[in-house]
Motif scaffolding. Structure first.
Motif: not given
Ligand code: UDP
Length: 405
Positions: A41, A45, A193, A223, A228, A252-253, A283, A291, A308, A311-313, A316
């Motif tokens: 999450g 990060e 990343k 995730r 999501k 995702g993970g 992942i 990623i 959300e 929404g770091l994604t 990115e």
């Molecule tokens: N992320 C990751 N692996 C995954 C899924 C997400 O490293 O399998 C990272 C994604 O690249 C981002 C962060 O986790 O840097 C997710 O942040 P976001 O604000 O989008 O959502 P959150 O998970 O905090 O709700």
């Protein structure tokens, strides 16, 4: 890990000099960050990057965790969903479970910060330990604009004991008697990343996951979480594919504090129904380079969240100059100005329409991606975030009225 000087070619020397000046003003203050998970999450990060850089700036930033069992994280996930406005059945028993674990953490977590910076609701009750000398800030990463009143009412008792709270977007602010600061999250352009990658490596990751580049790739990285909407992404993809041959990656993970992900993953696998063009990738944590490679290999990035925080994604993807189709929820509209730095959508049909449009207009898609990258450079890089946090910490010592950033 990148050092401050490494950011100069991206943001300029003045920005780094300004950070150093602010760092000096915080000398001698201990900033104690506390959250509930070291990986998984956006919160983890960000802390992984912010904490070492603050330390390099001379700020004594540290990072601790609370502990919790399966039941506690099940409850906090329900709270998380309810605060985001999802309908959840919240019972008295859940509040009791939350409080029992909080009490253990109140006893066990050592508080030593001049500023105690609490991230998200899981550790919120630690404020019961507050003394008169320390300053307490609650950092809320959730879009609380449509919160469940029950959960909010319960958490508010704790929030009122903080000196201030920090929210990610102006639309999330609440009627509270404590100061509210609006600070958006950020990405680190030099982290694994987000840094540039050799083409060969990107291709090796595609090969590893059995993906070929013979047709456009549409990707959502998230995730496995209901909010999501990965199942909605599959539905949108199926609508697009009627008109345009393409493939979908859902990568995702799971997060340590998210007990729902296994169920969501199962639903996604069922929905994908063995379709060879839908790649569902689990992942493992810490696979940042992979990623990054998947994002870079993609033709279009999707973030079809129902709710959300920020929404770091999205940041990115835009930083990689990718055209993005994302829901107009939470902090996403701060990052995407519709038809300028990406396309916002409001439904499965809307997402499908926009994906189709971008696949059919590569020039337009390229323009959106480039404008997106410029927008992220201006507003959502780590250096801006560091500055805002240090100003926030300094504001805690402002003699009279603190000024909102
Ligand atoms: N992320 C990751 N692996 C995954 C899924 C997400 O490293 O399998 C990272 C994604 O690249 C981002 C962060 O986790 O840097 C997710 O942040 P976001 O604000 O989008 O959502 P959150 O998970 O905090 O709700």
């Amino acid at each position: 890990m990148a050092k401050l000087e490494d950011y100069i070619p991206i943001v300029g020397r003045n920005v780094i000099n300004e950070l150093k000046l602010l760092g000096e003003r915080l000398e001698g203050k201990v900033i104690q960050n506390i959250n509930s998970a070291a990986v998984g999450g956006g919160v983890a990060e960000i802390l992984h990057r912010i904490v070492p850089l603050l330390r390099e700036l001379g700020v004594d930033a540290r990072w601790d965790f609370i502990k919790g069992g399966e039941q506690f994280f099940w409850v906090t996930k329900k709270f998380h969903n309810a605060l985001h406005g999802r309908i959840e059945m919240i019972t008295k028993e859940m509040f009791d479970i939350f409080w029992e674990t909080s009490l253990i953490n109140i006893q066990e977590v050592k508080i030593y910060g001049d500023i105690v910076f609490i991230h998200d609701p899981q550790p919120i009750a630690l404020v019961e330990k507050r003394d008169d000398l320390s300053k307490w800030i609650w950092r809320c990463h959730i879009d609380i604009s449509r919160h469940d009143p029950n959960v909010w009412h319960y958490l508010k008792k704790f929030i009122l004991s903080y000196n201030a709270c920090v929210l990610s977007s102006p639309g999330f602010s609440q009627n509270l008697p404590i100061k509210q600061f609006l600070i958006s999250p950020s990405i680190d352009p030099l982290s694994d990343k987000n840094k540039r990658l050799p083409k060969k490596y990107i291709e090796s990751v595609l090969t590893k996951y059995g993906i070929t580049k013979d047709k456009p790739i549409v990707t959502q990285i998230s995730r496995f979480d209901y909010l999501k909407d990965p199942v909605g992404v599959i539905e949108a993809f199926r609508r697009v594919r009627k008109y345009k041959d393409c493939q979908l990656i859902l990568a995702g993970g799971t997060a340590d504090d998210d007990p729902e992900s296994d169920r969501v993953l199962q639903e996604v696998i069922e929905k994908a129904n063995g379709d060879p063009d839908i790649h569902v990738l689990l992942i493992p944590p810490g696979s940042d380079l992979e990623i990054n490679a998947l994002q870079r290999a993609s033709t279009i990035i999707v973030q079809k969240s129902l709710r959300e925080g920020f929404g770091l994604t999205v940041s990115e993807a835009l930083w990689k100059a990718k055209p993005v189709v994302a829901s107009s929820v939470g902090g996403i509209p701060l990052q995407i100005k519709h038809k300028y730095s990406g396309l916002l959508c409001h439904s499965i049909e809307g997402a499908a329409f926009s994906i189709k449009q971008l696949l059919n207009s590569p020039e337009y898609a390229k323009k959106l991606g480039e404008a997106g990258r410029a927008h992220i450079r201006q507003n959502f890089l780590l250096t801006r975030h560091l500055r805002d946090y240090m100003l926030l910490f300094l504001a805690m010592y402002h003699p009279k009225d603190m000024v909102s950033l």
